[in-house]
Structure formats: C-alpha cells, structure tokens
Write a protein that holds these residues in place. Structure first.
Motif, PDB file in Angstrom:
ATOM      1  N   ASN A 246       0.849  -1.187   0.000  1.00  0.00           N
ATOM      2  CA  ASN A 246       0.000   0.000   0.000  1.00  0.00           C
ATOM      3  C   ASN A 246       0.886   1.239   0.000  1.00  0.00           C
ATOM      4  OD1 ASN A 246      -1.987   1.918   0.282  1.00  0.00           O
ATOM      5  ND2 ASN A 246      -2.443   1.439   2.416  1.00  0.00           N
ATOM      6  N   ILE A 247       1.205   1.727  -1.185  1.00  0.00           N
ATOM      7  CA  ILE A 247       2.038   2.916  -1.325  1.00  0.00           C
ATOM      8  C   ILE A 247       1.171   4.173  -1.321  1.00  0.00           C
ATOM      9  CG2 ILE A 247       3.966   3.898  -2.667  1.00  0.00           C
ATOM     10  CD1 ILE A 247       4.490   1.158  -1.596  1.00  0.00           C
ATOM     11  N   GLY A 248      -0.134   4.006  -1.151  1.00  0.00           N
ATOM     12  CA  GLY A 248      -1.054   5.139  -1.224  1.00  0.00           C
ATOM     13  C   GLY A 248      -1.445   5.713   0.109  1.00  0.00           C
ATOM     14  N   ALA A 249      -0.640   5.481   1.151  1.00  0.00           N
ATOM     15  CA  ALA A 249      -0.983   6.036   2.463  1.00  0.00           C
ATOM     16  C   ALA A 249      -1.077   7.559   2.422  1.00  0.00           C
ATOM     17  CB  ALA A 249       0.046   5.595   3.503  1.00  0.00           C
ATOM     18  N   GLN A 250      -0.285   8.185   1.552  1.00  0.00           N
ATOM     19  CA  GLN A 250      -0.316   9.639   1.451  1.00  0.00           C
ATOM     20  C   GLN A 250      -1.704  10.118   1.028  1.00  0.00           C
ATOM     21  OE1 GLN A 250       1.987  11.647   2.378  1.00  0.00           O
ATOM     22  NE2 GLN A 250       1.552  13.622   1.449  1.00  0.00           N
ATOM     23  N   GLY A 251      -2.248   9.522  -0.020  1.00  0.00           N
ATOM     24  CA  GLY A 251      -3.589   9.902  -0.468  1.00  0.00           C
ATOM     25  C   GLY A 251      -4.657   9.563   0.551  1.00  0.00           C
ATOM     26  N   GLN A 252      -4.498   8.449   1.229  1.00  0.00           N
ATOM     27  CA  GLN A 252      -5.476   8.054   2.243  1.00  0.00           C
ATOM     28  C   GLN A 252      -5.431   8.977   3.452  1.00  0.00           C
ATOM     29  OE1 GLN A 252      -4.006   4.048   2.563  1.00  0.00           O
ATOM     30  NE2 GLN A 252      -4.311   3.830   0.354  1.00  0.00           N
ATOM     31  N   VAL A 253      -4.243   9.447   3.820  1.00  0.00           N
ATOM     32  CA  VAL A 253      -4.124  10.443   4.890  1.00  0.00           C
ATOM     33  C   VAL A 253      -4.821  11.735   4.482  1.00  0.00           C
ATOM     34  CG1 VAL A 253      -2.489  11.932   6.104  1.00  0.00           C
ATOM     35  CG2 VAL A 253      -2.036   9.498   5.916  1.00  0.00           C
ATOM     36  N   ILE A 254      -4.649  12.147   3.232  1.00  0.00           N
ATOM     37  CA  ILE A 254      -5.278  13.377   2.750  1.00  0.00           C
ATOM     38  C   ILE A 254      -6.791  13.251   2.792  1.00  0.00           C
ATOM     39  CG2 ILE A 254      -5.631  14.807   0.699  1.00  0.00           C
ATOM     40  CD1 ILE A 254      -2.724  14.305  -0.036  1.00  0.00           C
TER      41      ILE A 254
ATOM     42  N   GLY B  99     -15.342   9.860  10.352  1.00  0.00           N
ATOM     43  CA  GLY B  99     -15.271  10.407   8.996  1.00  0.00           C
ATOM     44  C   GLY B  99     -13.893  10.238   8.385  1.00  0.00           C
ATOM     45  N   GLY B 100     -12.856  10.481   9.181  1.00  0.00           N
ATOM     46  CA  GLY B 100     -11.503  10.266   8.679  1.00  0.00           C
ATOM     47  C   GLY B 100     -11.239   8.802   8.359  1.00  0.00           C
ATOM     48  N   ILE B 101     -11.716   7.904   9.201  1.00  0.00           N
ATOM     49  CA  ILE B 101     -11.536   6.468   8.955  1.00  0.00           C
ATOM     50  C   ILE B 101     -12.233   6.059   7.668  1.00  0.00           C
ATOM     51  CG2 ILE B 101     -12.159   4.177   9.819  1.00  0.00           C
ATOM     52  CD1 ILE B 101     -11.753   5.278  12.648  1.00  0.00           C
ATOM     53  N   LEU B 102     -13.453   6.544   7.464  1.00  0.00           N
ATOM     54  CA  LEU B 102     -14.191   6.201   6.241  1.00  0.00           C
ATOM     55  C   LEU B 102     -13.508   6.766   5.002  1.00  0.00           C
ATOM     56  CD1 LEU B 102     -17.911   6.703   7.378  1.00  0.00           C
ATOM     57  CD2 LEU B 102     -16.703   4.547   6.965  1.00  0.00           C
ATOM     58  N   GLY B 103     -12.975   7.977   5.108  1.00  0.00           N
ATOM     59  CA  GLY B 103     -12.294   8.566   3.957  1.00  0.00           C
ATOM     60  C   GLY B 103     -11.112   7.738   3.516  1.00  0.00           C
ATOM     61  N   GLY B 104     -10.254   7.340   4.450  1.00  0.00           N
ATOM     62  CA  GLY B 104      -9.110   6.507   4.096  1.00  0.00           C
ATOM     63  C   GLY B 104      -9.510   5.122   3.628  1.00  0.00           C
ATOM     64  N   ALA B 105     -10.545   4.547   4.269  1.00  0.00           N
ATOM     65  CA  ALA B 105     -10.985   3.197   3.895  1.00  0.00           C
ATOM     66  C   ALA B 105     -11.543   3.173   2.476  1.00  0.00           C
ATOM     67  CB  ALA B 105     -12.025   2.704   4.894  1.00  0.00           C
ATOM     68  N   ILE B 106     -12.348   4.173   2.138  1.00  0.00           N
ATOM     69  CA  ILE B 106     -12.925   4.219   0.786  1.00  0.00           C
ATOM     70  C   ILE B 106     -11.829   4.409  -0.255  1.00  0.00           C
ATOM     71  CG2 ILE B 106     -14.408   5.582  -0.742  1.00  0.00           C
ATOM     72  CD1 ILE B 106     -16.186   6.136   1.711  1.00  0.00           C
ATOM     73  N   TRP B 107     -10.868   5.298   0.042  1.00  0.00           N
ATOM     74  CA  TRP B 107      -9.815   5.579  -0.938  1.00  0.00           C
ATOM     75  C   TRP B 107      -8.931   4.352  -1.178  1.00  0.00           C
ATOM     76  CZ3 TRP B 107     -10.741   9.387  -3.879  1.00  0.00           C
ATOM     77  CH2 TRP B 107      -9.742   9.944  -4.706  1.00  0.00           C
ATOM     78  N   ALA B 108      -8.603   3.631  -0.113  1.00  0.00           N
ATOM     79  CA  ALA B 108      -7.816   2.415  -0.289  1.00  0.00           C
ATOM     80  C   ALA B 108      -8.664   1.284  -0.841  1.00  0.00           C
ATOM     81  CB  ALA B 108      -7.209   1.993   1.049  1.00  0.00           C
ATOM     82  N   GLY B 109      -9.951   1.277  -0.516  1.00  0.00           N
ATOM     83  CA  GLY B 109     -10.837   0.238  -1.039  1.00  0.00           C
ATOM     84  C   GLY B 109     -10.940   0.270  -2.557  1.00  0.00           C
ATOM     85  N   ILE B 110     -10.784   1.456  -3.148  1.00  0.00           N
ATOM     86  CA  ILE B 110     -10.793   1.549  -4.612  1.00  0.00           C
ATOM     87  C   ILE B 110      -9.649   0.720  -5.197  1.00  0.00           C
ATOM     88  CG2 ILE B 110     -10.528   3.117  -6.572  1.00  0.00           C
ATOM     89  CD1 ILE B 110     -11.801   5.308  -4.853  1.00  0.00           C
ATOM     90  N   ALA B 111      -8.463   0.886  -4.628  1.00  0.00           N
ATOM     91  CA  ALA B 111      -7.305   0.126  -5.111  1.00  0.00           C
ATOM     92  C   ALA B 111      -7.490  -1.364  -4.844  1.00  0.00           C
ATOM     93  CB  ALA B 111      -6.031   0.626  -4.434  1.00  0.00           C
ATOM     94  N   GLY B 112      -8.057  -1.724  -3.683  1.00  0.00           N
ATOM     95  CA  GLY B 112      -8.285  -3.128  -3.380  1.00  0.00           C
ATOM     96  C   GLY B 112      -9.293  -3.762  -4.309  1.00  0.00           C
ATOM     97  N   PHE B 113     -10.347  -3.032  -4.626  1.00  0.00           N
ATOM     98  CA  PHE B 113     -11.359  -3.562  -5.546  1.00  0.00           C
ATOM     99  C   PHE B 113     -10.786  -3.766  -6.939  1.00  0.00           C
ATOM    100  CE2 PHE B 113     -14.687  -2.761  -8.709  1.00  0.00           C
ATOM    101  CZ  PHE B 113     -15.610  -3.747  -8.366  1.00  0.00           C
ATOM    102  N   LEU B 114     -10.022  -2.794  -7.427  1.00  0.00           N
ATOM    103  CA  LEU B 114      -9.419  -2.932  -8.757  1.00  0.00           C
ATOM    104  C   LEU B 114      -8.427  -4.087  -8.798  1.00  0.00           C
ATOM    105  CD1 LEU B 114      -8.854   0.828  -9.677  1.00  0.00           C
ATOM    106  CD2 LEU B 114     -10.622  -0.719 -10.544  1.00  0.00           C
ATOM    107  N   ARG B 115      -7.675  -4.293  -7.693  1.00  0.00           N
ATOM    108  CA  ARG B 115      -6.732  -5.409  -7.657  1.00  0.00           C
ATOM    109  C   ARG B 115      -7.483  -6.740  -7.655  1.00  0.00           C
ATOM    110  NH1 ARG B 115      -1.661  -7.196  -5.677  1.00  0.00           N
ATOM    111  NH2 ARG B 115      -1.666  -9.430  -6.140  1.00  0.00           N
ATOM    112  N   ALA B 116      -8.576  -6.824  -6.905  1.00  0.00           N
ATOM    113  CA  ALA B 116      -9.300  -8.085  -6.787  1.00  0.00           C
ATOM    114  C   ALA B 116     -10.074  -8.421  -8.056  1.00  0.00           C
ATOM    115  CB  ALA B 116     -10.253  -8.019  -5.595  1.00  0.00           C
TER     116      ALA B 116
ATOM    117  N   ALA C  80      -5.282  -5.189 -11.403  1.00  0.00           N
ATOM    118  CA  ALA C  80      -4.445  -3.987 -11.446  1.00  0.00           C
ATOM    119  C   ALA C  80      -3.570  -3.941 -10.202  1.00  0.00           C
ATOM    120  CB  ALA C  80      -5.314  -2.740 -11.530  1.00  0.00           C
ATOM    121  N   HIS C  81      -2.273  -3.737 -10.388  1.00  0.00           N
ATOM    122  CA  HIS C  81      -1.352  -3.790  -9.263  1.00  0.00           C
ATOM    123  C   HIS C  81      -1.604  -2.627  -8.318  1.00  0.00           C
ATOM    124  CE1 HIS C  81       2.286  -4.444  -6.958  1.00  0.00           C
ATOM    125  NE2 HIS C  81       2.455  -5.583  -7.616  1.00  0.00           N
ATOM    126  N   GLU C  82      -1.638  -2.944  -7.017  1.00  0.00           N
ATOM    127  CA  GLU C  82      -1.975  -1.918  -6.024  1.00  0.00           C
ATOM    128  C   GLU C  82      -0.929  -0.820  -5.940  1.00  0.00           C
ATOM    129  OE1 GLU C  82       0.469  -4.997  -3.898  1.00  0.00           O
ATOM    130  OE2 GLU C  82      -1.210  -5.000  -5.308  1.00  0.00           O
TER     131      GLU C  82
END
Length: 419
Positions: free
Chosen positions: A135-143, A170-187, A191-193
């Motif tokens: 998960n190299i997208g922690a930066q976007g998930q933090v944002i 709200g912050g937890i949901l924001g990060g979860a949704i943003w990372a969930g996009i990458a997880g859904f595309l990988r599954a 598409a490589h995460e």
C-alpha cells in the motif's frame, strides 16, 4: 562407551552454569533483531557524524594544516559532532539547560506529537505488508482522512464528545474508501496496487486543492486556500495543558497499535490476512476467498491511514490546507519498514523518526548543520535495518539462524581405569 546426548539446538549445553545461560541470552539479544536494529542506528549515527564534521567550516579549516597540527582537526571534528548531536538530543528528548521542568521535557512531548500520526499511518501500511500487499497510497489516504475528518470538524456542529467521535469516523471512512478503490481494482481486474495507489495519491492531492477553492471548504470572504478552524467540540483534547501540543491522539495511536496486534495475532481475519500474504495458493485451496481478503486488507490499511489524517487535523493542525499531510504517508512506509511491520516495533520506530525530525530542526538552528544530514541518517537507518547481514558482517556478529555444532564436554579421566 555411551555417547553423550546432544543438547537441544539453541540451548546451552547440559550442566551449564547460570553465567553460561546469561551469556547465551545476551548473545541471542545482540545477534537478534533488537541488537541488529540498535547497531544499525549506531552505525548510521557514526556515518552521520562523519558527514557533519565534513561540512563544518572549522573542520575544513583545520584540515588545511593537518600535517602541522593533526590534533586541531580531531578536536574540531569532535566538537562539531558532539555539539550537533547534543543539540539534537536537547531538541528531541530532554533539555537540561531549561529553566523549568515543563520546558525541559517539552522536546519529548513534541517528539510524541510528531510521531503520533506517523505511528497510526505506519500501522496501516504494515497491515498491507504482512498480507503481501504494498500500500504505497498512504499519502492519499491520509489526505482523504484529513479532508473528511476536517470537514465534519468545521462544517458540522454537534455536541461535545459526539462531534469528535463522528469526525474521527469520517476520517476512517475517507481513508478506507480511498484504499478500497485500489483493493477492488486489484481483486476484480488484477491492477497492481502499487500503480493504483500511487495514482490515487495525486488524485487526492489535486482533489483537496480543488476543494479548497470552493465555498464549502474556505473561510467566507477569504482568498486563502485554507478551511475554517475545527470546532473546539471536535478537537482532540490536550494531555498536558496549553504548554504542550501533545494531545489525545497519542492515546489513539496506542489503541491503534493494540488493535493491530490483536487483529494480526488473535483474530480469524488477521490469520487470513497473514495466510494470504504467506501463500495465496495454499489459502485458496483451504477455502479462503483471495479477492475478498485483498479488499478487506486494503480497507483496513486505508482506514488506519485515514485515522492518522483525522488525528493530524483534529489534534495538531486544526485547519485544513493543501499541505496538511506533508510527507506523512511516505514517511509512514519508512516507519513500517523500520518497525519490521510489528506494532511494538512501529511504535518505537515512530518515536525515533519523530525525534530525528524534531531534533534535526533544532540542530540546524543551533549549530547550522544542514537538515539534509538528518535525512541521510534516516536513509542509512533504513538501509542497515533492511540488510541485517551487512550489519552482522561489519560488527562480525554470528548469524543466529545458522546451525551451530553442539559442544560436547570430554569425559573426565579416571585413574586406574582400563583402556
């Protein structure tokens, strides 16, 4: 003649004294992960000290007449390094020259404040690492976590206690949704995460920049790209009073570390995470849904990163801006590597990283040492910890995983015994 029994591998030979057992324990500590990590940090400080001395003008001047008075060079180098590291210690841990006790321990509280979001975000990255996902997208998930948590904090007006809880969620949901996009595309598409999360980092950054131009996210009548301040009812309370920035986010970081420990070592879901990370083919054969697990791993990882963003804005910054995340998400990857993806290791690595950051700024202001030296030290720590064989080779340490021959003590010779 009966042969003596071989001792258990890794244990002291039969009949060993307490001194032998203590020496064996110290040897395992020195050659294990803890000892290698400590030696890696020491080695990084030594190399950093050489660089500090090399860029010091007094050392450079003394080097010009080294053959005339070599002691001047050694003295100047020693003074340069000790003054720099002394300033770093005073700025990150404890300042004995302070007038009051509060001022003396304020550097430590500042280190804890800076380390808080780092620890939480690194825990999220570590969940992905242990499940075999990068998960190299922690930066976007933090944002995204900071954006949603901050919006709830300044746009919604709720009772005290409930407001803070809803903002954190709200912050937890924001990060979860943003990372969930990458997880859904990988599954679903394979598409490589790594690629997806890197791209989502830029999307999150530009999305926040756009939102800060809208009326919903800016102060009325202001042209500055900043949001209104978070309501007091949504702010994380200070732990030590107004003289320190340390807030309840540090407690949240401790609870997050305990949660990740329980999740990865005591829960069925965590067992599936680790199983898929170790051997996805065997996990599929055992009936584990790889696609579902991938999505759950990314959602969990992103939720923790989003929580870090929410803690950052609700506890420290209290106002949303384009640079709210700084390099927090990328630093979290380093902290997760330093902590070897273990909650306790990440907690200690986060404090170390925060101390280097805070102490480095004080060192630059007090001695003029470039802040880039601190970045070099951080990089060297990561390099040496990521390569334990290199550290063992430098310090001539044995490999604890290598098989060792059992020492068999010779039988005593009895006088008068027949051959």
């Amino acid at each position: 003649m009966p042969q003596p029994e071989a001792p258990t591998p890794g244990a002291p030979a039969g009949g060993a004294t307490s001194e032998d057992r203590a020496a064996s324990m110290l040897r395992r500590i020195a050659t294990g992960e803890i000892g290698v990590s400590v030696l890696a940090f020491v080695l990084a400080l030594v190399i950093g000290g050489i660089l500090i001395a090399a860029v010091d003008p007094d050392v450079t001047k003394a080097a010009g007449y080294f053959f005339s008075r070599p002691s001047d060079l050694l003295t100047a180098a020693w003074d340069s390094v000790t003054q720099a590291y002394s300033a770093m210690f005073k700025g990150a841990v404890f300042n004995p020259d302070a007038a009051t006790f509060q001022q003396a321990i304020r550097p430590l509280t500042e280190t804890m404040t800076v380390a808080t979001p780092l620890i939480i975000a690194a825990l999220g990255v570590a969940v992905g690492f242990r499940a075999g996902l990068f998960n190299i997208g922690a930066q976007g998930q933090v944002i995204l976590g900071a954006t949603l948590g901050g919006y709830v904090g300044f746009a919604w007006h709720l009772p005290v206690g409930l407001h803070l809880l809803v903002a954190l969620v709200g912050g937890i949901l924001g990060g979860a949704i943003w990372a969930g996009i990458a997880g859904f595309l990988r599954a679903r598409t394979g598409a490589h995460e790594v690629i997806v999360t890197i791209m989502l980092n830029y999307v999150a950054l530009y999305l926040l920049s756009y939102l800060l131009t809208t009326d919903a996210f800016t102060i009325p009548g202001s042209n500055q790209p900043t949001s209104p301040g978070v309501d007091e009812s949504a702010q994380l309370p200070l732990l030590l009073g107004d003289w320190s920035r340390l807030n309840a986010g540090f407690i949240v970081a401790i609870l997050a570390a305990v949660f990740v420990w329980w999740l990865m070592t005591r829960s069925v879901i965590g067992f599936r995470f680790r199983a898929v990370g170790s051997n996805p083919h065997a996990s599929r054969t055992a009936g584990v849904s790889i696609s579902t697990t991938i999505v759950l791993v990314m959602v969990t990882s992103g939720a923790l990163a989003g929580l870090a963003g929410a803690v950052q804005i609700l506890g420290t910054e209290k106002q949303l801006s384009a640079g709210i995340a700084g390099s927090l998400g990328f630093d979290a990857i380093t902290v997760a590597l330093l902590g070897r993806s273990r909650p306790l290791g990440i907690f200690l690595a986060g404090l170390l990283y925060g101390g280097l950051d805070v102490g480095g700024r004080v060192m630059e202001a007090a001695t003029g040492t470039p802040i880039d030296i601190v970045l070099v030290i951080q990089a060297l720590v990561v390099l040496f910890i990521a390569a334990p064989p290199l550290v063992r080779a430098i310090f001539h340490l044995p490999d604890p995983t290598a098989p060792r021959r059992a020492k068999v003590r010779p039988e005593p010779v009895v006088k008068g015994a027949s051959a």
